[in-house]
Enzyme design. Structure first.
Site, PDB file in Angstrom:
ATOM      1  N   ARG A   1      -5.450  -0.569  -9.180  1.00  0.00           N
ATOM      2  CA  ARG A   1      -5.808  -1.593  -8.186  1.00  0.00           C
ATOM      3  C   ARG A   1      -6.758  -0.925  -7.198  1.00  0.00           C
ATOM      4  O   ARG A   1      -6.483   0.192  -6.750  1.00  0.00           O
ATOM      5  CB  ARG A   1      -4.566  -2.142  -7.448  1.00  0.00           C
TER       6      ARG A   1
ATOM      7  N   ALA B   1       0.790  -1.236   0.000  1.00  0.00           N
ATOM      8  CA  ALA B   1       0.000   0.000   0.000  1.00  0.00           C
ATOM      9  C   ALA B   1       0.828   1.295   0.000  1.00  0.00           C
ATOM     10  O   ALA B   1       0.617   2.163  -0.869  1.00  0.00           O
ATOM     11  CB  ALA B   1      -0.981  -0.038   1.173  1.00  0.00           C
TER      12      ALA B   1
ATOM     13  N   ASP C   1      -4.094  -2.540   3.773  1.00  0.00           N
ATOM     14  CA  ASP C   1      -4.311  -1.836   2.508  1.00  0.00           C
ATOM     15  C   ASP C   1      -5.364  -0.758   2.638  1.00  0.00           C
ATOM     16  O   ASP C   1      -5.375   0.217   1.872  1.00  0.00           O
ATOM     17  CB  ASP C   1      -4.686  -2.829   1.412  1.00  0.00           C
TER      18      ASP C   1
ATOM     19  N   ASN D   1      -6.322  -6.536   4.382  1.00  0.00           N
ATOM     20  CA  ASN D   1      -4.913  -6.873   4.122  1.00  0.00           C
ATOM     21  C   ASN D   1      -4.878  -8.152   3.293  1.00  0.00           C
ATOM     22  O   ASN D   1      -5.924  -8.725   2.968  1.00  0.00           O
ATOM     23  CB  ASN D   1      -4.150  -7.046   5.443  1.00  0.00           C
TER      24      ASN D   1
END
Ligand code: MRU
Length: 336
Positions: free
Chosen positions: A88, A49, A233, A243
């Site tokens: 993403r 991240a 994340d 995550n």
């Protein structure tokens, strides 16, 4: 070698340490266009991240440089920025970095680049801060003794600009001589644990063992683990944390044996626009990540898969969220 850097030659480009090729080789990947950057992000040449936040901001700097030298239209610029922003969906840092850099666009390419480089510098500082805050918290909670830490995925220098988040806490504890051993989940299907975390731990001289993801609960129930440290994340206001897939199983197992489960992430990973984890979009990835291994089929042809890249751990399983600002005791109901 840096995870991500800006190079001034040839009108400016981004240089990445290509994480797909680790640990076999530490190769640089030169990214000279927005399409190449999106490809690098989607194929995990750059990942994690905080690193995605910096990549997003540097990507906008790349767009600004190309737009100026190639006289792009306003529409071309808008399209390129939104394609990058959506490369993403789960890690909030990507959109965060893109949006901050976009805010400098009208001031010209140099201003966008300055902002992106500042985010990279801030990330390095915030990782050190998280390392200190997390280490102090664990010592306060568990006493000053050598710790056995379980971690999942890769949260180290490779997932940030340097040092790392959860692995930054491990590095800090190691510098205080308080690490007995790190258990690194291999992290199926893309093996960020065995390929990347183990590589970083080996380089740092920190003792470690790799375990199959399925062995994490057994290690916890066998009393081998003092604390679990993972990254995130995206974290919702109530502490629910997205995550890498498999984090939730570890959290549930840790809570059963009362082992502290800490999420370590910068404030930029906290999405204060969402109340809880149900609003987090989870990225699903291709069947081939599960049905093939190093290019060889490991499942019958045509097998369908269930391949979410992330899961959301509810706050009730998370002892605390450690950021660069403070420790949030989310299990006790403290909001972010
Ligand atoms: O798919 P990845 O490798 O980008 O997933 C990364 C993770 O899940 C990390 O744990 C998270 O981004 C935190 S990195 C400090």
């Amino acid at each position: 070698m840096r995870t991500i850097a800006w190079r001034e030659e040839n009108g400016g480009f981004i240089q990445l340490l290509d994480q797909r090729r680790l640990p076999e080789s530490a190769t640089q990947l030169d990214v000279t266009s927005n399409e190449e950057l999106i490809n690098a992000i989607q194929n995990l040449a750059v990942r994690g991240a905080p690193a995605l936040g910096v990549a997003g901001a540097l990507g906008v700097a790349l767009i600004a440089h190309r737009a100026e030298s190639e006289s792009w239209s306003k529409d071309d610029i808008e399209r390129a920025i939104s394609q990058l922003r959506e490369a993403r969906p789960t890690a909030v840092n990507l959109a965060w970095g893109v949006d901050l850099a976009k805010g400098q666009f009208t001031n010209g390419p140099a201003a966008v680049l300055k902002l992106a480089l500042k985010l990279a510098e801030d990330d390095a500082k915030s990782c050190r801060e998280m390392g200190r805050i997390g280490a102090d918290y664990l010592i306060e909670k568990l006493g000053k003794k050598k710790l056995r830490i379980l971690t999942h995925c890769n949260t180290g220098a490779l997932a940030t600009t340097e040092w790392g988040t959860a692995l930054g806490v491990v590095r800090e504890l190691h510098s205080r001589k308080l690490i007995e051993e790190v258990f690194a989940d291999e992290t199926r299907p893309l093996l960020q644990g065995s390929r990347l975390t183990a590589w970083e731990l080996a380089q740092a001289g920190i003792p470690y063992r790799i375990l199959p993801d399925g062995a994490a609960a057994s290690a916890l129930f066998s009393g081998l683990i003092d604390a679990v440290l993972i990254g995130a994340d995206r974290i919702a206001r109530n502490g629910d944390s997205a995550n890498k897939i498999g984090s939730l199983s570890v959290a549930v197992a840790a809570s059963q044996v009362a082992v502290p489960f800490l999420v370590v992430a910068p404030e930029s990973t906290v999405d204060r626009n969402i109340e809880s984890g149900e609003h987090i979009e989870i990225e699903f990835r291709s069947d081939s990540e599960v049905t093939t291994f190093a290019g060889v089929n490991i499942a019958p042809a045509g097998s369908e898969t269930y391949n979410p890249a992330f899961d959301v751990t509810p706050a009730r399983y998370i002892t605390a969220v450690v950021t660069d600002k403070k420790v949030y005791r989310v299990k006790d109901g403290e909001a972010l």
